[in-house]
Design a protein around this motif. Structure first.
Motif, PDB file in Angstrom:
ATOM      1  N   MET A 187      37.332  77.260  34.285  1.00 16.86           N
ATOM      2  CA  MET A 187      36.963  77.876  35.553  1.00 16.86           C
ATOM      3  C   MET A 187      35.860  77.075  36.229  1.00 16.86           C
ATOM      4  O   MET A 187      34.941  76.584  35.562  1.00 16.86           O
ATOM      5  CB  MET A 187      36.497  79.314  35.327  1.00 16.86           C
ATOM      6  N   ASN A 188      35.955  76.953  37.540  1.00 12.85           N
ATOM      7  CA  ASN A 188      34.946  76.232  38.322  1.00 12.85           C
ATOM      8  C   ASN A 188      33.807  77.192  38.653  1.00 12.85           C
ATOM      9  O   ASN A 188      33.689  77.696  39.772  1.00 12.85           O
ATOM     10  CB  ASN A 188      35.565  75.652  39.587  1.00 12.85           C
ATOM     11  N   THR A 189      33.012  77.464  37.633  1.00 16.43           N
ATOM     12  CA  THR A 189      31.850  78.320  37.827  1.00 16.43           C
ATOM     13  C   THR A 189      30.609  77.435  37.949  1.00 16.43           C
ATOM     14  O   THR A 189      30.584  76.325  37.403  1.00 16.43           O
ATOM     15  CB  THR A 189      31.668  79.268  36.624  1.00 16.43           C
ATOM     16  N   PRO A 190      29.604  77.862  38.695  1.00 16.61           N
ATOM     17  CA  PRO A 190      29.477  79.165  39.358  1.00 16.61           C
ATOM     18  C   PRO A 190      30.053  79.217  40.773  1.00 16.61           C
ATOM     19  O   PRO A 190      29.787  80.158  41.507  1.00 16.61           O
ATOM     20  CB  PRO A 190      27.967  79.365  39.392  1.00 16.61           C
ATOM     21  N   ALA A 191      30.840  78.228  41.177  1.00 11.17           N
ATOM     22  CA  ALA A 191      31.385  78.220  42.538  1.00 11.17           C
ATOM     23  C   ALA A 191      32.287  79.426  42.785  1.00 11.17           C
ATOM     24  O   ALA A 191      32.356  79.952  43.913  1.00 11.17           O
ATOM     25  CB  ALA A 191      32.169  76.930  42.777  1.00 11.17           C
ATOM     26  N   ALA A 195      36.401  87.010  38.171  1.00  7.26           N
ATOM     27  CA  ALA A 195      37.300  87.990  38.798  1.00  7.26           C
ATOM     28  C   ALA A 195      38.117  87.353  39.912  1.00  7.26           C
ATOM     29  O   ALA A 195      39.329  87.596  40.028  1.00  7.26           O
ATOM     30  CB  ALA A 195      36.489  89.167  39.331  1.00  7.26           C
ATOM     31  N   GLU A 196      37.466  86.523  40.742  1.00  8.09           N
ATOM     32  CA  GLU A 196      38.184  85.839  41.829  1.00  8.09           C
ATOM     33  C   GLU A 196      39.297  84.962  41.269  1.00  8.09           C
ATOM     34  O   GLU A 196      40.425  84.946  41.790  1.00  8.09           O
ATOM     35  CB  GLU A 196      37.215  84.944  42.613  1.00  8.09           C
ATOM     36  N   ILE A 197      38.970  84.219  40.228  1.00  4.43           N
ATOM     37  CA  ILE A 197      39.933  83.274  39.653  1.00  4.43           C
ATOM     38  C   ILE A 197      41.107  84.010  39.035  1.00  4.43           C
ATOM     39  O   ILE A 197      42.279  83.670  39.293  1.00  4.43           O
ATOM     40  CB  ILE A 197      39.229  82.386  38.609  1.00  4.43           C
ATOM     41  N   GLN A 198      40.834  85.012  38.228  1.00  2.00           N
ATOM     42  CA  GLN A 198      41.918  85.743  37.584  1.00  2.00           C
ATOM     43  C   GLN A 198      42.777  86.494  38.599  1.00  2.00           C
ATOM     44  O   GLN A 198      43.987  86.597  38.431  1.00  2.00           O
ATOM     45  CB  GLN A 198      41.360  86.698  36.530  1.00  2.00           C
ATOM     46  N   PRO A 210      40.444  85.476  28.336  1.00  2.00           N
ATOM     47  CA  PRO A 210      39.283  84.612  28.109  1.00  2.00           C
ATOM     48  C   PRO A 210      39.481  83.746  26.867  1.00  2.00           C
ATOM     49  O   PRO A 210      40.027  84.198  25.860  1.00  2.00           O
ATOM     50  CB  PRO A 210      38.124  85.598  27.915  1.00  2.00           C
ATOM     51  N   SER A 211      39.066  82.509  26.946  1.00  2.00           N
ATOM     52  CA  SER A 211      39.119  81.620  25.793  1.00  2.00           C
ATOM     53  C   SER A 211      38.183  82.114  24.701  1.00  2.00           C
ATOM     54  O   SER A 211      37.090  82.615  24.982  1.00  2.00           O
ATOM     55  CB  SER A 211      38.709  80.203  26.206  1.00  2.00           C
ATOM     56  N   GLN A 212      38.607  81.973  23.454  1.00  2.00           N
ATOM     57  CA  GLN A 212      37.751  82.291  22.317  1.00  2.00           C
ATOM     58  C   GLN A 212      36.926  81.074  21.881  1.00  2.00           C
ATOM     59  O   GLN A 212      36.148  81.166  20.940  1.00  2.00           O
ATOM     60  CB  GLN A 212      38.607  82.782  21.144  1.00  2.00           C
ATOM     61  N   VAL A 213      37.106  79.961  22.588  1.00  2.00           N
ATOM     62  CA  VAL A 213      36.402  78.726  22.243  1.00  2.00           C
ATOM     63  C   VAL A 213      35.290  78.425  23.240  1.00  2.00           C
ATOM     64  O   VAL A 213      34.177  78.041  22.849  1.00  2.00           O
ATOM     65  CB  VAL A 213      37.395  77.539  22.179  1.00  2.00           C
ATOM     66  N   SER A 214      35.569  78.596  24.534  1.00  2.00           N
ATOM     67  CA  SER A 214      34.603  78.253  25.576  1.00  2.00           C
ATOM     68  C   SER A 214      34.398  79.421  26.536  1.00  2.00           C
ATOM     69  O   SER A 214      35.370  80.057  26.957  1.00  2.00           O
ATOM     70  CB  SER A 214      35.086  77.041  26.367  1.00  2.00           C
ATOM     71  N   PRO A 215      33.154  79.698  26.918  1.00  2.00           N
ATOM     72  CA  PRO A 215      32.896  80.793  27.855  1.00  2.00           C
ATOM     73  C   PRO A 215      33.406  80.528  29.267  1.00  2.00           C
ATOM     74  O   PRO A 215      33.496  81.458  30.066  1.00  2.00           O
ATOM     75  CB  PRO A 215      31.370  80.927  27.842  1.00  2.00           C
TER      76      PRO A 215
END
Length: 453
Positions: A187-191, A195-198, A210-215
């Motif tokens: 995900m391109n956070t914090p841009a 919720a917007e992405i999903q 959500p990935s269990q490897v990376s937040p």
């Protein structure tokens, strides 16, 4: 790509992609993505094509071993072997696909590609295999050969993995790399918010967890992710979950000057940039030896709205010190060229194109890159060395040799690592194998340049 209507388009597309991989050296994931983007077929047929492409490549040695008794002494063209591979894969591994459909489509593809004689050969081999049944690899007496054929891994690689990891772990790695890769997005956070992405992905019927490897990772149930509005608008980028662990280990501050020494296609570059603030001078300089790959880095930067923090240059990383001088960067990433053996699930064809001799020269290149970038790091700065392989000779052994040559550096624990990750090795470097988390095999070591006393 124009597909014949009377042949199942999924099977036809799979043969076309596998032929490109076999005869043109194409990467399966790229060739498949291109084919799906330019071919109008249903999601069901696209799923069948994907399953066949990855399945054949993951089981190619096994399929060849099964096929051998049915055309002994016959010389067949590469594309004919590919048609037979796809058919045998479906017969042996896909329970709900009827043999009659496999026989019909395989024979029709052979007619279209060659002539009636080759179609008869394909039909005869398949019916012979159906009548006599398949051999059991467990009957092979030599344990190395047995695992090689069962797991469809070349013998030299089985021998190396057994020497490094032992039988039980090697068997787990082999089983893991022969499963389908799960589609992952960063995900391109914090841009953008999660919720917007999903919500954007869900609007195109793509379900994510959500990935269990990376937040910052999402795992999708399927779908052509590169064709989504979320990808096009820069909300997400395609990146494996293990790869998402690299940039955070640099502990980037908003005003850092960062060097990404081996950057293309720019996944980690843009992840690094997400921690930077252009208004306070934060910048990442991304290098690649090939000009067209530098353009790819900047295309990704533009899509993700990060051109204000990313500068890409065509440069061999081994010339970094001569080009930049000393003490220019506060953080450096060397995601080194490597054998890529951690990617066997996602790029199964590389197990057949690599050999032990190809890999033997890589540590010298990896060490040379580390040597070249070391002077460009400020005192107290952080250097992260990462690879997508699972061989110690390319990983900790390279780091150890570098530290012996450079006493002004020391290794520290690779942090941060999400608590839920169960890694093969976690101290001092992180080593993930493909069976650990269901993601790519990856190595991450963290080095710090000593402060001048």
């Amino acid at each position: 790509m124009v597909l014949m209507s009377k042949i199942n388009p999924g099977r036809q597309l799979a043969v076309a992609v596998l032929t490109a991989v076999d005869t043109q050296g194409a990467y399966a994931n790229i060739a498949l993505d291109e084919a799906l983007r330019h071919t109008h077929i249903s999601s069901v047929d696209a799923g069948l094509a994907t399953t066949i492409v990855y399945g054949v490549l993951q089981h190619q040695l096994t399929l060849d071993w099964q096929l051998a008794p049915f055309y002994t002494g016959k010389k067949i063209k590469p594309w004919v072997r590919i048609v037979l591979w796809t058919a045998l894969y479906q017969m042996q591994y896909l329970d709900r696909v009827p043999d009659r459909a496999i026989f019909f489509d395989s024979t029709e593809i052979a007619k279209e590609q060659g002539n009636p004689g080759l179609a008869s050969l394909v039909n005869g081999v398949l019916r012979n295999a159906q009548r006599k049944g398949f051999r059991q690899p467990e009957s092979i007496k030599d344990p190395v050969e047995r695992l090689s054929i069962t797991a469809s891994l070349p013998r030299w690689l089985v021998q190396q993995l057994l020497a490094i990891y032992g039988l039980e772990k090697t068997a787990k790695i082999a089983a893991s790399v022969n499963s389908l890769p799960r589609p992952a997005l960063r995900m391109n956070t914090p841009a953008y918010s999660v919720a917007e992405i999903q919500q954007s992905l869900a609007a195109e019927h793509i379900t994510t967890q959500p990935s269990q490897v990376s937040p910052v990772g999402l795992v999708a149930d399927g779908g052509h992710l590169a064709a989504t509005a979320a990808f096009r608008d820069g909300m997400v980028t395609l990146q494996d979950e293990s790869s998402m662990l690299v940039a955070p280990t640099l502990d980037i501050q908003p005003d850092d000057q960062v060097l990404d020494a081996c950057a293309a296609p720019g996944g980690k570059t843009t992840h690094i940039a997400s921690f930077l603030d252009a208004q306070v001078g934060g910048r990442v300089t991304a290098l690649d030896i090939h000009a067209h790959k530098v353009q790819l880095i900047m295309q990704n930067a533009k899509r993700l709205h990060m051109t204000d923090r990313i500068e890409a240059e065509t440069l061999d990383a081994r010339a970094a010190a001569a080009h930049f001088g000393t003490g220019k960067f506060s953080k450096i990433l060397v995601d080194a060229p490597c054998s890529g053996l951690g990617l066997l699930r996602r790029k199964p064809e590389i197990r057949y194109t690599k050999n032990a001799q190809d890999i033997a020269h890589l540590p010298a290149i990896q060490g040379a890159i580390l040597d070249a970038v070391a002077p460009t790091l400020t005192a107290g700065g952080t250097l992260v060395y990462s690879t997508c392989t699972i061989l110690p000779a390319e990983n900790q052994e390279v780091v150890t040799a570098f530290l012996q040559r450079h006493p002004d550096f020391h290794q520290v624990p690779t942090t941060p690592i999400p608590a839920q990750i169960k890694a093969t090795s976690i101290s001092p470097a992180l080593q993930l194998t493909p069976d650990d988390c269901g993601s790519d095999g990856f190595f991450i070591a963290k080095l710090v340049k000593n402060n001048i006393q």
